[in-house]
Design a protein around this motif. Structure first.
Motif, PDB file in Angstrom:
ATOM      1  N   UNK A   1       8.292  -9.070   3.628  1.00 18.84           N
ATOM      2  CA  UNK A   1       7.833  -7.921   4.404  1.00 18.84           C
ATOM      3  C   UNK A   1       7.074  -8.426   5.618  1.00 18.84           C
ATOM      4  N   UNK A   2       7.502  -8.027   6.803  1.00 15.39           N
ATOM      5  CA  UNK A   2       6.793  -8.344   8.047  1.00 15.39           C
ATOM      6  C   UNK A   2       6.072  -7.077   8.489  1.00 15.39           C
ATOM      7  N   UNK A   3       4.753  -7.189   8.668  1.00  9.62           N
ATOM      8  CA  UNK A   3       3.968  -5.971   8.877  1.00  9.62           C
ATOM      9  C   UNK A   3       2.863  -6.212   9.902  1.00  9.62           C
TER      10      UNK A   3
ATOM     11  N   UNK B   1      -0.220  -0.375   6.533  1.00 15.61           N
ATOM     12  CA  UNK B   1      -0.645  -0.793   5.198  1.00 15.61           C
ATOM     13  C   UNK B   1       0.558  -1.212   4.355  1.00 15.61           C
ATOM     14  N   UNK B   2       0.319  -2.165   3.455  1.00 18.14           N
ATOM     15  CA  UNK B   2       1.348  -2.586   2.508  1.00 18.14           C
ATOM     16  C   UNK B   2       1.453  -1.533   1.412  1.00 18.14           C
ATOM     17  N   UNK B   3       2.665  -1.025   1.216  1.00  9.30           N
ATOM     18  CA  UNK B   3       2.872  -0.029   0.161  1.00  9.30           C
ATOM     19  C   UNK B   3       2.809  -0.688  -1.215  1.00  9.30           C
ATOM     20  N   UNK B   4       2.490   0.093  -2.212  1.00  9.69           N
ATOM     21  CA  UNK B   4       2.348  -0.418  -3.578  1.00  9.69           C
ATOM     22  C   UNK B   4       3.606  -1.141  -4.032  1.00  9.69           C
ATOM     23  N   UNK B   5       4.761  -0.589  -3.718  1.00 15.05           N
ATOM     24  CA  UNK B   5       6.027  -1.192  -4.167  1.00 15.05           C
ATOM     25  C   UNK B   5       6.324  -2.516  -3.482  1.00 15.05           C
TER      26      UNK B   5
END
Length: 330
Positions: A136-138, A143-147
């Motif tokens: 995941x590139x963010x 915000x990073x999702x729970x999944x």
């Protein structure tokens, strides 16, 4: 705030190298106008229901760069005051220098004034988190999702000068790095930019990374991106300079000490780089290249072979190519 806009008529094959070169002399906010068809991923990133009908690609590109104009009419470049004529002269000189080793087309330059633009923040509305396989590139404002918490998460804020990892060439390099990085890997990343490739290699488990780049802004970008990704400063050493032509940079980088060298640079630059990099690689070391448009594949393959390296693999994504090779044991 007003800006001077320097618009260059060139060819699509020269877009990346001109952008990189002119960032080095302080021009910002590159705007690209061409007729290259959008990729499937780019279409997904467009926030419209119906895309405009595109014209047939003619190979022509217009690149626009922006320089801040101060209240007294002077321009600010790399923190120093200058004027329109001096910047124009610098741009033309850099373009003529590029003509010595690659095709840039017409290379004409026009100058005009633009209205107030917030280049630092406007681009943020277009950059959202995305995936490269299981990575995941963010950006920092999402915000990073729970999944996604179990994924490898790369936090990256490219700003106005460097890429995000969305380009096919970067993704080709990432996949090759995952194949070859081990816990003992010492890696050299030539043309580091924001540090994506080296930082991910360290996250994959590499022991140490060294990066080189022509742009002094890379030093700060790398430091910031290391910090937000939890990479200790001693694991990633950044050097500014031209490793192809500057022996002092070559000496500082070191000889015969890298398990992997990665270079995501245009094909014409790779041709000059490869004989130099041979000396930095350990025996048995891996050389991963990309930034190669498909019609330049054979040019790079032949340059790699001529330098004494063995081709291991050629991989593809869209119209881009990655060549992976190895320095043979003596």
């Amino acid at each position: 705030m007003k800006w001077k806009k320097y618009k260059i008529k060139t060819i699509t094959d020269a877009e990346d190298i001109i952008i990189s070169t002119l960032y080095d002399i302080g021009l910002e906010g590159a705007q690209i106008e061409d007729k290259i068809p959008l990729t499937a991923l780019e279409k997904e990133q467009m926030f419209v229901d119906i895309l405009p009908e595109s014209q047939e690609d003619d190979g022509i590109a217009y690149l626009s760069f922006f320089v801040e104009e101060k209240e007294d009419g002077s321009l600010e470049v790399l923190g120093e005051s200058t004027d329109e004529a001096a910047v124009l002269e610098n741009v033309k000189r850099e373009l003529e220098e590029l003509r010595r080793f690659c095709e840039i087309g017409e290379g004409s330059v026009t100058v005009e004034e633009t209205e107030d633009l917030d280049w630092i923040n406007n681009w943020k509305q277009y950059f959202h988190q995305f995936y490269i396989d299981d990575i995941l590139v963010i950006p920092s404002w999402e915000d990073v999702r729970t999944e996604d918490e179990e994924r490898i998460v790369l936090h990256i804020d490219p700003g106005t000068a460097f890429g995000t990892g969305m380009h096919e060439t970067t993704q080709l390099c990432i996949r090759q790095l995952r194949k070859y990085v081990t816990s003992e890997t010492k890696l050299l990343d030539v043309g580091t930019g924001s540090g994506i490739l080296a930082i991910l290699s360290l996250m994959f488990g590499a022991e140490h990374a060294v990066g080189t780049d022509l742009d002094p802004c890379a030093e700060e970008a790398v430091a910031q991106n290391c910090q937000v990704n939890g990479i200790r400063p001693e694991r990633f050493e950044m050097m500014i300079g031209n490793i192809i032509t500057d022996k002092s940079v070559q000496d500082k980088v070191g000889y015969g000490c890298y398990d992997i060298v990665v270079a995501n640079i245009l094909a014409d630059v790779l041709v000059s780089l490869t004989p130099v990099i041979f000396n930095q690689l350990k025996e048995g070391g891996i050389y991963i290249t990309s930034g190669i448009i498909d019609d330049k594949e054979e040019t790079v393959v032949e340059a790699v072979k001529a330098a004494g390296l063995k081709i291991l693999e050629v991989t593809y994504q869209g119209e881009w190519v990655s060549v992976t090779a190895q320095k043979q044991l003596a």
